[in-house]
Design a protein around this motif. Structure first.
Motif, mmCIF file in Angstrom:
data_model
loop_
_atom_site.group_PDB
_atom_site.id
_atom_site.type_symbol
_atom_site.label_atom_id
_atom_site.label_comp_id
_atom_site.label_asym_id
_atom_site.label_seq_id
_atom_site.Cartn_x
_atom_site.Cartn_y
_atom_site.Cartn_z
ATOM 1 N N GLY A 53 0.831 -1.212 0.000
ATOM 2 C CA GLY A 53 0.000 0.000 0.000
ATOM 3 C C GLY A 53 0.857 1.249 0.000
ATOM 4 O O GLY A 53 0.600 2.191 -0.763
ATOM 5 N N GLN A 54 1.908 1.262 0.814
ATOM 6 C CA GLN A 54 2.806 2.430 0.843
ATOM 7 C C GLN A 54 3.534 2.551 -0.500
ATOM 8 O O GLN A 54 3.701 3.642 -1.034
ATOM 9 N N ALA A 55 3.893 1.426 -1.086
ATOM 10 C CA ALA A 55 4.647 1.444 -2.354
ATOM 11 C C ALA A 55 3.818 2.061 -3.478
ATOM 12 O O ALA A 55 4.317 2.904 -4.231
ATOM 13 N N LEU A 76 -2.674 -6.907 -4.631
ATOM 14 C CA LEU A 76 -3.399 -5.731 -5.130
ATOM 15 C C LEU A 76 -4.684 -5.465 -4.339
ATOM 16 O O LEU A 76 -5.013 -4.312 -4.050
ATOM 17 N N ALA A 77 -5.382 -6.512 -3.972
ATOM 18 C CA ALA A 77 -6.707 -6.321 -3.344
ATOM 19 C C ALA A 77 -6.644 -5.429 -2.094
ATOM 20 O O ALA A 77 -7.376 -4.449 -1.990
ATOM 21 N N PRO A 78 -5.723 -5.685 -1.164
ATOM 22 C CA PRO A 78 -5.693 -4.827 0.034
ATOM 23 C C PRO A 78 -5.268 -3.389 -0.269
ATOM 24 O O PRO A 78 -5.501 -2.486 0.532
ATOM 25 N N GLU A 82 -5.708 2.623 -2.279
ATOM 26 C CA GLU A 82 -4.561 3.462 -2.674
ATOM 27 C C GLU A 82 -4.347 3.475 -4.181
ATOM 28 O O GLU A 82 -3.839 4.425 -4.752
ATOM 29 N N LEU A 83 -4.768 2.390 -4.844
ATOM 30 C CA LEU A 83 -4.538 2.276 -6.289
ATOM 31 C C LEU A 83 -5.574 3.051 -7.108
ATOM 32 O O LEU A 83 -5.328 3.362 -8.277
ATOM 33 N N ALA A 84 -6.718 3.386 -6.505
ATOM 34 C CA ALA A 84 -7.773 4.087 -7.268
ATOM 35 C C ALA A 84 -7.203 5.344 -7.921
ATOM 36 O O ALA A 84 -6.505 6.141 -7.273
ATOM 37 N N GLY A 85 -7.477 5.505 -9.222
ATOM 38 C CA GLY A 85 -6.985 6.675 -9.948
ATOM 39 C C GLY A 85 -5.577 6.519 -10.455
ATOM 40 O O GLY A 85 -5.054 7.385 -11.171
ATOM 41 N N ARG A 86 -4.934 5.422 -10.101
ATOM 42 C CA ARG A 86 -3.564 5.165 -10.584
ATOM 43 C C ARG A 86 -3.604 4.059 -11.632
ATOM 44 O O ARG A 86 -4.662 3.509 -11.941
ATOM 45 N N THR A 87 -2.436 3.770 -12.180
ATOM 46 C CA THR A 87 -2.332 2.748 -13.231
ATOM 47 C C THR A 87 -1.538 1.549 -12.724
ATOM 48 O O THR A 87 -0.482 1.710 -12.104
ATOM 49 N N VAL A 88 -2.089 0.358 -13.004
ATOM 50 C CA VAL A 88 -1.383 -0.883 -12.705
ATOM 51 C C VAL A 88 -1.033 -1.564 -14.023
ATOM 52 O O VAL A 88 -1.895 -1.714 -14.896
ATOM 53 N N VAL A 89 0.225 -1.938 -14.162
ATOM 54 C CA VAL A 89 0.672 -2.764 -15.296
ATOM 55 C C VAL A 89 1.065 -4.107 -14.714
ATOM 56 O O VAL A 89 1.961 -4.189 -13.876
ATOM 57 N N ASN A 90 0.358 -5.163 -15.122
ATOM 58 C CA ASN A 90 0.583 -6.487 -14.576
ATOM 59 C C ASN A 90 1.423 -7.330 -15.527
ATOM 60 O O ASN A 90 0.958 -7.694 -16.606
ATOM 61 N N LEU A 91 2.644 -7.631 -15.134
ATOM 62 C CA LEU A 91 3.559 -8.425 -15.983
ATOM 63 C C LEU A 91 3.740 -9.839 -15.438
ATOM 64 O O LEU A 91 4.698 -10.532 -15.775
ATOM 65 N N THR A 92 2.802 -10.255 -14.610
ATOM 66 C CA THR A 92 2.804 -11.625 -14.098
ATOM 67 C C THR A 92 2.314 -12.570 -15.190
ATOM 68 O O THR A 92 1.404 -12.218 -15.951
ATOM 69 N N SER A 93 2.898 -13.753 -15.288
ATOM 70 C CA SER A 93 2.433 -14.716 -16.300
ATOM 71 C C SER A 93 1.106 -15.326 -15.870
ATOM 72 O O SER A 93 0.938 -15.670 -14.696
ATOM 73 N N GLY A 94 0.195 -15.460 -16.844
ATOM 74 C CA GLY A 94 -1.089 -16.083 -16.535
ATOM 75 C C GLY A 94 -1.886 -16.325 -17.800
ATOM 76 O O GLY A 94 -1.393 -16.130 -18.906
ATOM 77 N N SER A 95 -3.134 -16.720 -17.612
ATOM 78 C CA SER A 95 -4.000 -17.061 -18.751
ATOM 79 C C SER A 95 -4.770 -15.836 -19.228
ATOM 80 O O SER A 95 -4.879 -14.831 -18.514
ATOM 81 N N PRO A 96 -5.343 -15.918 -20.442
ATOM 82 C CA PRO A 96 -6.197 -14.822 -20.910
ATOM 83 C C PRO A 96 -7.350 -14.527 -19.949
ATOM 84 O O PRO A 96 -7.701 -13.378 -19.714
ATOM 85 N N ASP A 97 -7.885 -15.597 -19.329
ATOM 86 C CA ASP A 97 -8.992 -15.381 -18.374
ATOM 87 C C ASP A 97 -8.500 -14.629 -17.136
ATOM 88 O O ASP A 97 -9.168 -13.735 -16.622
ATOM 89 N N LEU A 108 -13.596 -2.085 -11.509
ATOM 90 C CA LEU A 108 -14.576 -1.881 -10.425
ATOM 91 C C LEU A 108 -14.029 -0.966 -9.331
ATOM 92 O O LEU A 108 -14.779 -0.357 -8.576
ATOM 93 N N HIS A 109 -12.698 -0.901 -9.269
ATOM 94 C CA HIS A 109 -12.076 -0.101 -8.202
ATOM 95 C C HIS A 109 -11.464 1.193 -8.710
ATOM 96 O O HIS A 109 -10.656 1.835 -8.025
ATOM 97 N N GLY A 110 -11.818 1.585 -9.933
ATOM 98 C CA GLY A 110 -11.311 2.845 -10.488
ATOM 99 C C GLY A 110 -9.815 2.835 -10.723
ATOM 100 O O GLY A 110 -9.139 3.874 -10.642
ATOM 101 N N ILE A 111 -9.278 1.638 -10.997
ATOM 102 C CA ILE A 111 -7.841 1.493 -11.251
ATOM 103 C C ILE A 111 -7.625 1.308 -12.751
ATOM 104 O O ILE A 111 -8.272 0.467 -13.369
ATOM 105 N N ARG A 112 -6.769 2.135 -13.348
ATOM 106 C CA ARG A 112 -6.449 1.912 -14.765
ATOM 107 C C ARG A 112 -5.550 0.682 -14.851
ATOM 108 O O ARG A 112 -4.613 0.527 -14.038
#
Ligand code: FVH
Length: 295
Positions: A53-55, A76-78, A82-97, A108-112
């Motif tokens: 959260g501080q980060a 991210l959930a907790p 703090e993330l609302a109105g900011r941008t998250v770029v997720n580079l974790t490997s995963g599925s399209p879903d 839903l949380h106003g996070i880009r």
């Protein structure tokens, strides 16, 4: 957008991402679940946050790179407030879903949110021709493109956050198919026999130049696939099949066996048996797609 950036996750890749941001002059804040992984980065000027959260409050842009999407959601959930109105770029490997679900959660949380994949290993991070593929709103990508270019060559595939993941998998198929063909060829020219005993290094210098022609074929065949029409031109499937016989015979003579010639001959043979001997190689996609070919 300011050039400040936060990196969540300091595994081998996360640490490489943070190092590249620092090297490009970005004020970089880092956090890792297990403390003690940020020492070298702090020595290079990174700020280590005591919590996720501080980060994330330290920068308008957070890049998260953890082992799994479940881990990313754990982090991210907790910090959603703090993330609302900011941008998250997720580079974790995963599925399209995974990508679509996380994008929906962010919305839903106003996070880009941009989902992305890294087409290299950690040592490649920071070199300009390394591909990083992104999916999400164009405006959000444009706003952080400059910062992301510290990592390599950021490419926006489109607005669907699932695009990077499926491209990642598809490009791996291209890599393994190409590497298998390269190994098959290196074994052929390296074997005893007329014109043999060629080193892999010498062969690869030639193979690298041949890739330009292979790329030309791919570029020529792509519109055939999109149009569903496969004009054979001067290299139709029946000529491919004849040439493959040469490859199979050479392997028998030189004791080279990868399974590649047999795979290719099987696929081309099905196309010819279905009456498409005068069509281009691209016709074979109809035998690869779900259902394995036209009735
Ligand atoms: N390394 C590579 O070459 C590949 C190249 C292509 C892309 N991958 C993906 O990048 C993600 C991160 O990979 P990594 O190599 O940095 O290391 P991993 O071991 O996959 O991830 C370690 C970090 O994940 C943190 N972590 C794991 N579980 C949790 C959790 N539940 N909550 C918070 N953080 C978690 C871990 O923290 P810690 O164990 O040190 O406390 C590390 O920071 C990955 O998706 C690759 O597939 C890399």
């Amino acid at each position: 957008m300011s050039a400040d950036v936060t990196v969540l996750g300091l595994g081998p890749m996360g640490a490489a991402l943070a190092g590249a941001f620092l090297a490009a002059g970005h004020r970089t804040t880092v956090w890792n679940r297990t403390p003690g992984k940020a020492g070298a980065l702090v020595a290079e000027g990174a700020a280590e946050a005591a919590s996720a959260g501080q980060a994330v409050t330290a920068s308008p842009l957070t890049v998260i790179c953890l082992a799994t999407y479940d881990a990313a959601r754990d982090v991210l959930a907790p910090a959603a407030g703090e993330l609302a109105g900011r941008t998250v770029v997720n580079l974790t490997s995963g599925s399209p879903d995974h990508a679509r679900q996380t994008a929906a959660w962010a919305g839903l949380h106003g996070i880009r949110y941009l989902d992305g994949v890294i087409m290299t290993t950690p040592p490649g991070i920071g070199t300009p021709d390394v591909l990083l593929l992104f999916g999400g709103p164009q405006a959000d990508f444009d706003a952080c493109r400059e910062t992301l270019s510290a990592l390599g060559d950021p490419v926006h595939l489109g607005t669907d956050p699932a695009l990077p993941s499926v491209h990642d998998t598809a490009l791996l198929a291209l890599m393994w198919g190409t590497l298998t063909g390269w190994l098959h060829g290196a074994a052929l020219v390296g074997a005893d026999g007329p014109g043999g005993n060629v080193t892999a290094t010498a062969y690869t210098a030639v193979a690298d130049r041949w890739m330009t022609t292979v790329r030309t074929f791919m570029t020529a065949y792509a519109p055939h696939i999109d149009a569903g029409r496969y004009p054979g031109g001067d290299f139709p499937l029946r000529l491919h099949h004849m040439t493959m016989d040469i490859l199979t015979h050479a392997g028998e003579l030189r004791g080279v066996s990868s399974g590649l010639p047999e795979l290719c001959q099987g696929l081309v043979g099905r196309g010819i048996e279905a009456g498409h001997g005068d069509d281009s190689f691209a016709r074979l996609i109809e035998f690869i797609r779900k259902g394995g070919g036209p009735a």
